[in-house]
Motif scaffolding. Structure first.
Motif, PDB file in Angstrom:
ATOM      1  N   ALA A   1      13.269 -71.223 -34.922  1.00  0.00           N
ATOM      2  CA  ALA A   1      14.673 -71.003 -35.280  1.00  0.00           C
ATOM      3  C   ALA A   1      14.780 -70.231 -36.596  1.00  0.00           C
ATOM      4  N   TRP A   2      13.909 -70.560 -37.543  1.00  0.00           N
ATOM      5  CA  TRP A   2      13.923 -69.866 -38.835  1.00  0.00           C
ATOM      6  C   TRP A   2      13.556 -68.399 -38.671  1.00  0.00           C
ATOM      7  N   VAL A   3      12.547 -68.122 -37.855  1.00  0.00           N
ATOM      8  CA  VAL A   3      12.135 -66.736 -37.623  1.00  0.00           C
ATOM      9  C   VAL A   3      13.248 -65.954 -36.938  1.00  0.00           C
ATOM     10  N   SER A   4      13.920 -66.578 -35.986  1.00  0.00           N
ATOM     11  CA  SER A   4      15.015 -65.904 -35.278  1.00  0.00           C
ATOM     12  C   SER A   4      16.188 -65.622 -36.200  1.00  0.00           C
ATOM     13  N   GLY A   5      16.479 -66.557 -37.093  1.00  0.00           N
ATOM     14  CA  GLY A   5      17.619 -66.395 -37.993  1.00  0.00           C
ATOM     15  C   GLY A   5      17.340 -65.546 -39.209  1.00  0.00           C
ATOM     16  N   HIS A   6      16.088 -65.483 -39.640  1.00  0.00           N
ATOM     17  CA  HIS A   6      15.720 -64.733 -40.846  1.00  0.00           C
ATOM     18  C   HIS A   6      14.452 -63.923 -40.579  1.00  0.00           C
ATOM     19  N   PRO A   7      14.523 -62.904 -39.749  1.00  0.00           N
ATOM     20  CA  PRO A   7      13.305 -62.186 -39.337  1.00  0.00           C
ATOM     21  C   PRO A   7      12.562 -61.523 -40.487  1.00  0.00           C
ATOM     22  N   LEU A   8      13.290 -60.833 -41.382  1.00  0.00           N
ATOM     23  CA  LEU A   8      12.626 -60.138 -42.483  1.00  0.00           C
ATOM     24  C   LEU A   8      12.049 -61.120 -43.499  1.00  0.00           C
ATOM     25  N   LEU A   9      12.838 -62.124 -43.839  1.00  0.00           N
ATOM     26  CA  LEU A   9      12.371 -63.114 -44.811  1.00  0.00           C
ATOM     27  C   LEU A   9      11.180 -63.905 -44.285  1.00  0.00           C
ATOM     28  N   SER A  10      11.232 -64.281 -43.012  1.00  0.00           N
ATOM     29  CA  SER A  10      10.127 -65.046 -42.433  1.00  0.00           C
ATOM     30  C   SER A  10       8.866 -64.189 -42.330  1.00  0.00           C
ATOM     31  N   ALA A  11       9.018 -62.908 -42.001  1.00  0.00           N
ATOM     32  CA  ALA A  11       7.859 -62.021 -41.932  1.00  0.00           C
ATOM     33  C   ALA A  11       7.227 -61.852 -43.313  1.00  0.00           C
ATOM     34  N   GLY A  12       8.074 -61.650 -44.324  1.00  0.00           N
ATOM     35  CA  GLY A  12       7.564 -61.521 -45.681  1.00  0.00           C
ATOM     36  C   GLY A  12       6.893 -62.800 -46.171  1.00  0.00           C
ATOM     37  N   GLY A  13       7.488 -63.941 -45.823  1.00  0.00           N
ATOM     38  CA  GLY A  13       6.897 -65.220 -46.203  1.00  0.00           C
ATOM     39  C   GLY A  13       5.559 -65.453 -45.542  1.00  0.00           C
TER      40      GLY A  13
END
Length: 229
Positions: free
Chosen positions: A40-52
């Motif tokens: 759910a986090w990746v779907s909602g925050h794709p750029l932030l989750s990728a960077g994290g």
């Protein structure tokens, strides 16, 4: 003396991290328990989750923390095979480069040559055929990842050679694990547990060895063309 204190400080930092249990969080159980929240986090925050994800992988690779295999599987599971591979390669390369540059700065680019004639000969061999040797070591993980990051730093390998061979050399193996991670949802739904033996099949190992053999082939070819020239 200053370099010695820096090295001791690094060891003092790494040892508590190694035995703190932090690496246990990077496991199949963690992924299974938090799969819904993470997805759910990746779907909602794709750029932030990728960077994290890249930042976490960079730290894991730089500090040689355990659990990188499960992190690679998690990258494929959360981001898909292609993007998961790209993010993992980026994070692993950045972490490896940080450790390489740190070791080169602290111990010097000719540290291995100071250990005697045999070590000096090994250093010259690596320097002369850095592209082929490092590609082989990355393609076929015969030695721990952190060790392959350190030895080139002691041999005077140029940073650009280290970075390129690291990035290219880990792509095949990373892609295998990321592709397996992309199908991890079906394993979790079935209540199963993935195993490394199921991922690194004899066919996959043979393919990686074949790529390594091609990299080694470049050494005699290079010598032959140099001699003829």
């Amino acid at each position: 003396m200053k370099k010695l204190w820096i090295a001791l400080a690094l060891v003092a930092l790494l040892l508590p991290l190694r035995f703190s249990g932090l690496g246990e969080w990077l496991s199949f159980d963690t992924l299974a328990r938090h799969r819904v929240t993470l997805s759910a986090w990746v779907s909602g925050h794709p750029l932030l989750s990728a960077g994290g994800f890249v930042a976490i992988y960079t730290v894991v690779a730089a500090l040689a923390l355990p659990g990188a295999v499960w992190l690679t599987l998690g990258g494929g599971f959360l981001f898909g095979a292609v993007l998961g591979t790209a993010l993992t390669v980026l994070g692993a390369t950045m972490g490896a480069t940080l450790l390489f540059l740190f070791a080169q700065r602290v111990f010097g680019a000719d540290a291995l040559q100071k250990l005697g004639p045999k070590a000096e000969g090994l250093a010259r061999g690596i320097q002369a055929n850095a592209w082929s040797y490092l590609l082989v070591l990355r393609l076929v993980p015969l030695f721990p990842f952190f060790l392959v990051n350190l030895v080139p730093a002691f041999c005077g390998v140029r940073p650009v050679v280290f970075i390129v061979t690291t990035a290219l050399g880990i792509i095949p193996g990373t892609a295998v694990f990321a592709l397996s991670g992309a199908g991890l949802g079906r394993v979790l739904d079935a209540g199963g547990t993935p195993s490394l033996s199921g991922i690194l099949t004899p066919e996959i190992i043979a393919a990686l060895c074949g790529l390594a053999a091609l990299a080694l082939l470049a050494i005699p070819l290079k010598k032959r063309f140099s001699a003829s020239g």
